[in-house]
Design a protein around this motif. Structure first.
Motif, PDB file in Angstrom:
ATOM      1  N   LEU A   1       0.835  -1.199   0.000  1.00  0.00           N
ATOM      2  CA  LEU A   1       0.000   0.000   0.000  1.00  0.00           C
ATOM      3  C   LEU A   1       0.874   1.256   0.000  1.00  0.00           C
ATOM      4  O   LEU A   1       1.840   1.364   0.757  1.00  0.00           O
ATOM      5  CB  LEU A   1      -0.916   0.011   1.221  1.00  0.00           C
ATOM      6  N   ALA A   2       0.508   2.193  -0.865  1.00  0.00           N
ATOM      7  CA  ALA A   2       1.175   3.493  -0.888  1.00  0.00           C
ATOM      8  C   ALA A   2       0.341   4.547  -0.178  1.00  0.00           C
ATOM      9  O   ALA A   2       0.835   5.634   0.118  1.00  0.00           O
ATOM     10  CB  ALA A   2       1.435   3.918  -2.331  1.00  0.00           C
ATOM     11  N   GLU A   3      -0.912   4.228   0.073  1.00  0.00           N
ATOM     12  CA  GLU A   3      -1.827   5.189   0.679  1.00  0.00           C
ATOM     13  C   GLU A   3      -2.978   4.412   1.297  1.00  0.00           C
ATOM     14  O   GLU A   3      -3.410   3.381   0.773  1.00  0.00           O
ATOM     15  CB  GLU A   3      -2.336   6.148  -0.404  1.00  0.00           C
ATOM     16  N   GLY A   4      -3.507   4.913   2.430  1.00  0.00           N
ATOM     17  CA  GLY A   4      -4.657   4.279   3.055  1.00  0.00           C
ATOM     18  C   GLY A   4      -4.280   3.085   3.914  1.00  0.00           C
ATOM     19  O   GLY A   4      -3.172   2.998   4.444  1.00  0.00           O
ATOM     20  N   ARG A   5      -5.213   2.134   4.024  1.00  0.00           N
ATOM     21  CA  ARG A   5      -5.036   0.966   4.886  1.00  0.00           C
ATOM     22  C   ARG A   5      -5.492  -0.285   4.160  1.00  0.00           C
ATOM     23  O   ARG A   5      -6.163  -0.214   3.119  1.00  0.00           O
ATOM     24  CB  ARG A   5      -5.838   1.142   6.178  1.00  0.00           C
ATOM     25  N   PRO A   6      -5.160  -1.484   4.688  1.00  0.00           N
ATOM     26  CA  PRO A   6      -5.597  -2.727   4.034  1.00  0.00           C
ATOM     27  C   PRO A   6      -7.113  -2.889   4.089  1.00  0.00           C
ATOM     28  O   PRO A   6      -7.796  -2.338   4.960  1.00  0.00           O
ATOM     29  CB  PRO A   6      -4.886  -3.822   4.842  1.00  0.00           C
ATOM     30  N   ALA A   7      -7.636  -3.669   3.147  1.00  0.00           N
ATOM     31  CA  ALA A   7      -9.073  -3.965   3.102  1.00  0.00           C
ATOM     32  C   ALA A   7      -9.349  -5.164   3.999  1.00  0.00           C
ATOM     33  O   ALA A   7      -9.030  -6.304   3.652  1.00  0.00           O
ATOM     34  CB  ALA A   7      -9.507  -4.249   1.668  1.00  0.00           C
ATOM     35  N   THR A   8      -9.945  -4.904   5.153  1.00  0.00           N
ATOM     36  CA  THR A   8     -10.182  -5.976   6.123  1.00  0.00           C
ATOM     37  C   THR A   8     -11.662  -6.209   6.389  1.00  0.00           C
ATOM     38  O   THR A   8     -12.040  -7.280   6.852  1.00  0.00           O
ATOM     39  CB  THR A   8      -9.482  -5.651   7.457  1.00  0.00           C
ATOM     40  N   GLY A   9     -12.507  -5.226   6.119  1.00  0.00           N
ATOM     41  CA  GLY A   9     -13.920  -5.361   6.423  1.00  0.00           C
ATOM     42  C   GLY A   9     -14.749  -5.713   5.202  1.00  0.00           C
ATOM     43  O   GLY A   9     -14.247  -5.812   4.078  1.00  0.00           O
ATOM     44  N   PRO A  10     -16.056  -5.912   5.405  1.00  0.00           N
ATOM     45  CA  PRO A  10     -16.956  -6.223   4.286  1.00  0.00           C
ATOM     46  C   PRO A  10     -16.994  -5.072   3.274  1.00  0.00           C
ATOM     47  O   PRO A  10     -17.014  -3.897   3.654  1.00  0.00           O
ATOM     48  CB  PRO A  10     -18.315  -6.409   4.974  1.00  0.00           C
ATOM     49  N   ASP A  11     -17.003  -5.436   1.998  1.00  0.00           N
ATOM     50  CA  ASP A  11     -17.111  -4.485   0.883  1.00  0.00           C
ATOM     51  C   ASP A  11     -15.943  -3.500   0.817  1.00  0.00           C
ATOM     52  O   ASP A  11     -16.043  -2.471   0.144  1.00  0.00           O
ATOM     53  CB  ASP A  11     -18.431  -3.696   0.956  1.00  0.00           C
ATOM     54  N   GLU A  12     -14.842  -3.793   1.491  1.00  0.00           N
ATOM     55  CA  GLU A  12     -13.673  -2.921   1.411  1.00  0.00           C
ATOM     56  C   GLU A  12     -12.712  -3.452   0.348  1.00  0.00           C
ATOM     57  O   GLU A  12     -12.614  -4.659   0.122  1.00  0.00           O
ATOM     58  CB  GLU A  12     -12.963  -2.838   2.760  1.00  0.00           C
ATOM     59  N   ALA A  13     -12.021  -2.528  -0.301  1.00  0.00           N
ATOM     60  CA  ALA A  13     -11.116  -2.906  -1.387  1.00  0.00           C
ATOM     61  C   ALA A  13      -9.985  -1.903  -1.476  1.00  0.00           C
ATOM     62  O   ALA A  13     -10.060  -0.785  -0.941  1.00  0.00           O
ATOM     63  CB  ALA A  13     -11.862  -2.982  -2.719  1.00  0.00           C
ATOM     64  N   VAL A  14      -8.917  -2.308  -2.156  1.00  0.00           N
ATOM     65  CA  VAL A  14      -7.821  -1.403  -2.506  1.00  0.00           C
ATOM     66  C   VAL A  14      -7.763  -1.335  -4.032  1.00  0.00           C
ATOM     67  O   VAL A  14      -8.161  -2.280  -4.730  1.00  0.00           O
ATOM     68  CB  VAL A  14      -6.473  -1.874  -1.923  1.00  0.00           C
ATOM     69  N   ALA A  15      -7.280  -0.234  -4.548  1.00  0.00           N
ATOM     70  CA  ALA A  15      -7.296  -0.020  -5.995  1.00  0.00           C
ATOM     71  C   ALA A  15      -5.949   0.515  -6.460  1.00  0.00           C
ATOM     72  O   ALA A  15      -5.219   1.161  -5.703  1.00  0.00           O
ATOM     73  CB  ALA A  15      -8.407   0.960  -6.382  1.00  0.00           C
ATOM     74  N   GLY A  16      -5.637   0.245  -7.723  1.00  0.00           N
ATOM     75  CA  GLY A  16      -4.434   0.778  -8.335  1.00  0.00           C
ATOM     76  C   GLY A  16      -4.652   2.204  -8.814  1.00  0.00           C
ATOM     77  O   GLY A  16      -5.777   2.674  -8.969  1.00  0.00           O
ATOM     78  N   GLN A  17      -3.529   2.899  -9.070  1.00  0.00           N
ATOM     79  CA  GLN A  17      -3.604   4.281  -9.508  1.00  0.00           C
ATOM     80  C   GLN A  17      -4.343   4.408 -10.836  1.00  0.00           C
ATOM     81  O   GLN A  17      -5.098   5.361 -11.047  1.00  0.00           O
ATOM     82  CB  GLN A  17      -2.196   4.858  -9.655  1.00  0.00           C
TER      83      GLN A  17
END
Length: 760
Positions: free
Chosen positions: A509-525
């Motif tokens: 991760l370069a920004e924010g936090r990991p996706a740990t909860g329901p419907d949470e996600a990380v995205a690319g630039q």
């Protein structure tokens, strides 16, 4: 004219080393720019040539088998259709190498998106098992016409009858299936279809995609690819190499221009008496200017011609992509024009900087008025007083004072020396960043070293047990990747479910936090740019006919799919589709494990049920950049050496008038030499500090900007280690002091007259 040539010849004999360095620096700059141009042409023209000759489709739509794709021909702006073709996804193997491919059913060679045969022949109805491979897939399988491909897990075989080039997205192991054209009899279990749209106006691509999805229905569209994506992928690393070479070539050209300007200015101050004599015997100001101008233009022309000759005759023999790029570039239509324009542009720019400095020589009066050798008041500079307060020896105090005498001139010298050092720091940062991708891939979005896929005969539990049974595998993360339509239905992105909430995938991760909860996600630039979203936003996408709404809680460093990836846990995707099974497994290995050996071991243990690939590292394609960095550093070092020799010569000449006074107060020749050496060392130290202080943030900004534009995202830049920077700085300062020692000691040994030529 004869007198001008004689004076220029005499000056050349006196300054042979400086002339040689100017010629070599110009040759390096021109060669860098020519190679950059070759790489740009190599990156753009091959794909463009294939696209034009094949009448490539601007949009490719993968749709359900039941979709009525014939209706797309009636859309506004659609010139023609390619297909539709029935498709079947299978795995083929050849010479021990496996690849996921898409069999595309056709018999006649299409008019739109026509494959360009590179070898062999096209499909024939008399050969129901004959296939034509896309060229990149053929290279990966080491296949050529006449070879037989096996389909693991079945008794089927396919015979390669041809290899063809295509402008469609290229085969990427584990990411993009390879393209295989096959007769209808060979496509036995079609599960979908693909159709290509050739548009009247390529700029209407997004609108055409939107209309296509509306006509077919979002649930019938599986994946969309456009010509812009295929072109960007084809250009890839070659374009980046061209940008790097071009950037450093232009930077070196600017640094060389400043170095030439400073060298001429210093030489003019050292030749005041000679210039006055020339004017006294009848030389006009224009003739004096032409002496310096023609002399340095001759050096530039000689270096440019040498660079052109070497690039033309030996460029195609450079190993790797650079040599291939030069070979392709030499056959392009604009090659001759570029070969003339680049050297001429470099010579003209050097001529411009030379003329600005030579203009000062034309203003020298026939009888120069002596000026004080020291500033009014004769006080020590602030740096000199600081050195005196530290109790340094008198020679070092006077050396520090000399380095700062004449603030404008000292700052200009430091600036000209700092520029090549700044560019060297940027080059070393690029090297360090590439090295980081190889040494520490998990920190740049490559936590998994292997990707494994099953043939469908193994359950999820059995597959994970088999993969984790290898002692070198630290973890196996189940995953699935589907194509999702973005809002507006103008493009598809990769929606990835990887890992579980109990065992999450370790995204970088370069920004924010990991996706740990329901419907949470990380995205690319790349995805954030496409959707004009930020971390913290909710985004909506469509998978088939099901909407998927996710909360973006982090930005990941995503080197795949141009960063157009949104990733969540497999559990989150199963909440929307409980029947979803893992399509692949990402394997994280223990430190020190060999990915290729582990892949081979797992393939043997799977007994034909596992297809294991190494995860491609984006830095692999940038290996030629290391050679580019070495060449750039050598050219910049030459430019810095020219400026350093200029600064040393100026310091020695400006101190000549002080020699009698220094000897009169009892200073030894060694102490007098130490003054010049210390002054040069202080100037070099100031340039090192300035170059490093400005180069590190500039390098980070440039690398992160390139990462953002490519979709990977900012946060990948890596600065050189403190030890490397200290070694660079120490080498520059000690080298400058060593270079200054010889001319300084020689000047002390001579009995110098107090002449006008020694006046600063």
């Amino acid at each position: 004219m004869r007198a001008t040539l004689r004076w220029a010849h005499s000056d050349l004999r006196t300054h042979r080393g400086e002339a040689l360095f100017l010629v070599l620096a110009t040759a390096g700059i021109v060669a860098s720019l020519l190679l950059a141009t070759a790489l740009f042409g190599y990156a753009t023209n091959p794909w463009q040539r294939i696209f034009t000759q094949s009448r490539g489709a601007h949009v490719w739509i993968h749709a359900a088998q039941t979709a009525d794709t014939a209706r797309l021909a009636r859309l506004d702006g659609v010139q023609a259709l390619a297909g539709p073709y029935a498709t079947e996804k299978v795995t083929v193997s050849s010479r021990g190498t496996r690849a996921s491919v898409e069999l595309r059913s056709t018999l006649r060679q299409p008019a739109v998106g026509r494959p360009l045969l590179a070898s062999g022949h096209w499909l024939r109805s008399s050969d129901p098992d004959g296939v034509v491979l896309e060229s990149r897939l053929a290279r990966a399988l080491l296949a050529e016409p006449g070879d037989v491909l096996k389909l693991p897990g079945t008794a089927r075989t396919l015979t390669v009858v041809g290899v063809a080039d295509s402008p469609e997205p290229r085969y990427r192991p584990g990411e993009q299936p390879g393209l295989v054209w096959a007769p209808p009899a060979a496509v036995r279990d079609p599960r979908g279809q693909v159709v290509g749209l050739r548009l009247a106006d390529p700029d209407d691509t997004d609108y055409a995609v939107q209309r296509t999805v509306t006509v077919l229905g979002a649930g019938a569209v599986g994946e969309v690819s456009t010509w812009q994506q295929a072109r960007a992928e084809a250009q890839g690393d070659s374009r980046l190499l061209g940008q790097v070479l071009g950037l450093f070539g232009l930077g070196a050209l600017v640094a060389a221009g400043f170095a030439v300007h400073g060298a001429i200015g210093t030489r003019i101050r050292g030749h005041l008496r000679d210039i006055s004599v020339l004017k006294a015997i009848g030389f006009t100001p224009g003739q004096v200017v032409r002496i310096f101008l023609l002399q340095h233009i001759a050096y530039a022309v000689l270096g440019a011609l040498a660079a052109v000759a070497v690039t033309e005759s030996l460029g195609h023999r450079i190993p790797g992509r650079l040599g291939d790029a030069v070979g392709v570039w030499q056959g392009l239509p604009g090659h001759t024009l570029t070969l003339l324009a680049v050297p001429v542009g470099v010579v003209l720019l050097i001529g411009l900087t030379t003329s600005l400095a030579a203009w000062r020589a034309g203003r020298v009066p026939p009888v120069p008025v002596p000026r004080p050798a020291t500033p009014a008041g004769g006080r020590l500079t602030r740096v000199g007083r600081l050195a005196l307060g530290l109790g340094l020896p008198p020679a070092l105090v006077l050396g520090c004072h000399t380095a700062c005498t004449g603030r404008r001139r000292s700052l200009a010298t430091v600036g000209r020396l700092a520029l090549p050092l700044l560019l060297i720091v940027v080059a070393l940062s690029a090297w360090t960043t590439i090295d980081r991708f190889h040494r520490d891939p998990q920190r740049v979005g490559l936590a998994a070293a292997l990707t494994a896929r099953t043939d469908g005969s193994l359950s999820d539990r059995a597959a994970r047990a088999l993969l984790e049974s290898d002692p070198e595998v630290a973890a196996a993360y189940p995953g699935v990747e589907v194509a999702a339509l973005v809002p507006g239905q103008t493009a598809t992105i990769a929606l990835r479910g990887l890992g579980t909430r109990q065992d999450p995938y370790p995204y970088a991760l370069a920004e924010g936090r990991p996706a740990t909860g329901p419907d949470e996600a990380v995205a690319g630039q790349g995805l954030l740019d496409l959707l004009e979203a930020r971390v913290g936003d909710w985004v909506r996408m469509t998978v088939g006919d099901r909407p998927q709404i996710l909360h973006i809680v982090g930005r990941s460093i995503e080197p795949e799919n141009a960063g157009r990836v949104v990733a969540t846990s497999l559990d989150t995707l199963r909440e929307n589709d409980p029947r979803l099974d893992p399509g692949f497994y990402q394997l994280r290995l223990h430190p020190g494990a060999d990915p290729h050996r582990v892949a081979a071991d797992l393939a043997r243990a799977g007994r034909g049920h596992l297809d294991v690939h190494t995860v491609p590292n984006p830095a692999d394609g940038l290996s030629p950049l290391r050679g580019v960095v070495v060449g750039v550093v050598a050219v910049l070092a030459l430019i810095g050496l020219i400026e350093l020799l200029t600064a040393i010569g100026g310091t020695v000449r400006e101190r000549e008038r002080d020699l009698p006074a220094l000897k009169a107060i009892g200073m030894s020749p060694r102490q007098i030499t130490a003054i010049t050496v210390t002054a040069t060392g202080c100037t070099a130290l100031a340039a090192v500090v300035a170059g490093t202080a400005l180069g590190l943030p500039l390098a980070r900004w440039l690398i992160d900007a390139q990462g953002s534009s490519s979709g990977i995202g900012a946060g990948i830049a890596q600065s050189p280690s403190a030890g490397l920077l200290l070694a660079l700085g120490a080498g520059a300062v000690l080298g400058a002091a060593a270079l200054a020692a010889l001319p300084a000691s020689r000047s002390v040994q001579r009995r110098l007259a107090d002449t006008l030529s020694a006046v600063a």
